[in-house]
Design an enzyme around this catalytic site. Structure first.
Site, PDB file in Angstrom:
ATOM      1  N   ALA A 114       9.090 -32.211-102.983  1.00  0.00           N
ATOM      2  CA  ALA A 114       8.927 -30.936-102.094  1.00  0.00           C
ATOM      3  C   ALA A 114       7.955 -30.857-100.896  1.00  0.00           C
ATOM      4  CB  ALA A 114       8.760 -29.942-102.932  1.00  0.00           C
ATOM      5  N   LYS A 115       7.891 -30.006-100.080  1.00  0.00           N
ATOM      6  CA  LYS A 115       7.120 -29.858 -98.946  1.00  0.00           C
ATOM      7  C   LYS A 115       5.450 -30.277 -99.080  1.00  0.00           C
ATOM      8  CE  LYS A 115       8.916 -26.937 -95.341  1.00  0.00           C
ATOM      9  NZ  LYS A 115       9.731 -25.849 -96.143  1.00  0.00           N
ATOM     10  N   ARG A 116       5.154 -29.969-100.419  1.00  0.00           N
ATOM     11  CA  ARG A 116       3.494 -30.243-100.954  1.00  0.00           C
ATOM     12  C   ARG A 116       3.411 -31.785-100.829  1.00  0.00           C
ATOM     13  NH1 ARG A 116       5.932 -27.703-105.384  1.00  0.00           N
ATOM     14  NH2 ARG A 116       6.966 -29.236-106.436  1.00  0.00           N
TER      15      ARG A 116
ATOM     16  N   GLY B 196       4.217 -33.661 -98.431  1.00  0.00           N
ATOM     17  CA  GLY B 196       4.130 -34.305 -97.065  1.00  0.00           C
ATOM     18  C   GLY B 196       5.734 -34.327 -96.657  1.00  0.00           C
TER      19      GLY B 196
END
Ligand code: GLU
Length: 310
Positions: free
Chosen positions: A239-241, A243
């Protein structure tokens, strides 16, 4: 011999990242290696999560990777009549019922230990209420049969899942008048003649729901293959966390599709290193047996040695 028919079923809710790309590559390879037909279905029913422009971007990403499909693009938003007919059939045969419970009511009624992995287990409040099918603001739930659903997943092996215990009667048609994911997928897989479904193993429990729903509609479902996901170093789904692992971001950094495919092929056990390659180079040697059982860990570097998580 029956022709293999598979499908790519992206939800246009965001950009494609390495994890989606890996599942799509495997779905594409399994059909192309079998000389089958691969259909494209855009799953654009998920109201507020659908993002403007995401469909175009997702198709562009797939083309960039060299993953093609056969026939016209099918969009779920254009198939509501089919879902409404299936709902009608389920209602007439007492496999579905109208429900007026709000999310809050379900949560309150289903206090612990009645919380399943996917939230509260529906306690069946409206099952015996016989609400009229045209009750305003009603959602519709599938009346899940008792018992365990047993099926053989082509990658995960034998699976035994009790939908009734783990989830309860689930929503198949939402208050906003749109079919929910489970109903739309079952109707479409049947109507499109899909014989095999390959997707991420986050949807393994959905297969049991889909088999029960398919049986209530008097159909048998396709064969299922659920593959491990790509996770971050914290073990959570990419996911976005972790990167920006979107294909767009790689492209913008000047990374070419062949490099991404090299990483994906390596992660799928189809190459012993990350040598750049094209999707079509992998068709001939593709075999699901080569796919590692563990989840692939994204370490933040396309060229770093592969890391796995049991
Ligand atoms: N549209 C779903 C997703 O992108 C996939 C559904 C399916 O393959 O059944 O997660």
């Amino acid at each position: 011999m029956i022709q293999v028919v598979g499908r790519l079923a992206p939800s246009p809710t965001g950009v494609l990242h390495l994890g989606n790309a890996r599942s799509f590559l495997l779905a594409w390879l399994s059909v192309r290696a079998a000389g089958g037909r691969l259909l494209m279905r855009i799953e654009d029913l998920d109201g507020p999560r659908i993002r403007q422009g995401a469909e175009k971007e997702c198709l562009l990403d797939l083309e960039w990777l060299g993953l093609d499909w056969d026939g016209p693009i099918v969009r779920q938003s254009e198939r509501q009549t089919l879902y409404a007919e299936a709902l009608q059939q389920l209602l007439e045969q007492h496999h579905a019922y109208a429900c007026l419970c709000s999310r809050k009511e379900v949560e309150q009624a289903a206090s612990a230990p009645h919380i399943g992995e996917e939230g509260p287990i529906y306690p069946g409040t409206c099952r015996e209420r016989n609400l009229p099918a045209d009750a305003s603001g009603a959602a519709f739930r599938f009346q899940v049969p008792e018992g365990v659903v047993s099926f053989e997943d082509h990658f995960c092996g034998p699976c035994n899942i009790s939908v009734r215990k783990e989830l309860g009667d689930f929503v198949i048609h939402k208050r906003d008048g749109q079919a929910a994911y489970q109903l739309a997928v079952v109707v479409d897989d049947i109507a499109m003649g899909v014989t095999q479904v390959l997707r991420g193993d986050d949807l393994l429990s959905s297969a049991a729901r889909q088999i029960q729903l398919g049986a209530a509609l008097h159909y048998s479902m396709p064969e299922f293959t659920h593959v491990p996901l790509v996770v971050g170093e914290d073990g959570r789904r990419l996911a976005k966390r972790h990167g920006d692992t979107s294909l767009r971001a790689f492209r913008e950094q000047g990374i070419v599709a062949e490099e991404i495919l090299g990483w994906l092929a390596w992660s799928c056990g189809l190459q012993t290193d990350f040598t750049p390659c094209r999707a079509q180079d992998l068709v001939q040697s593709f075999h699901l047996d080569k796919l590692p059982r563990q989840q692939v860990v994204w370490t933040g570097d396309l060229k770093a040695p592969m890391s796995w998580r049991a």
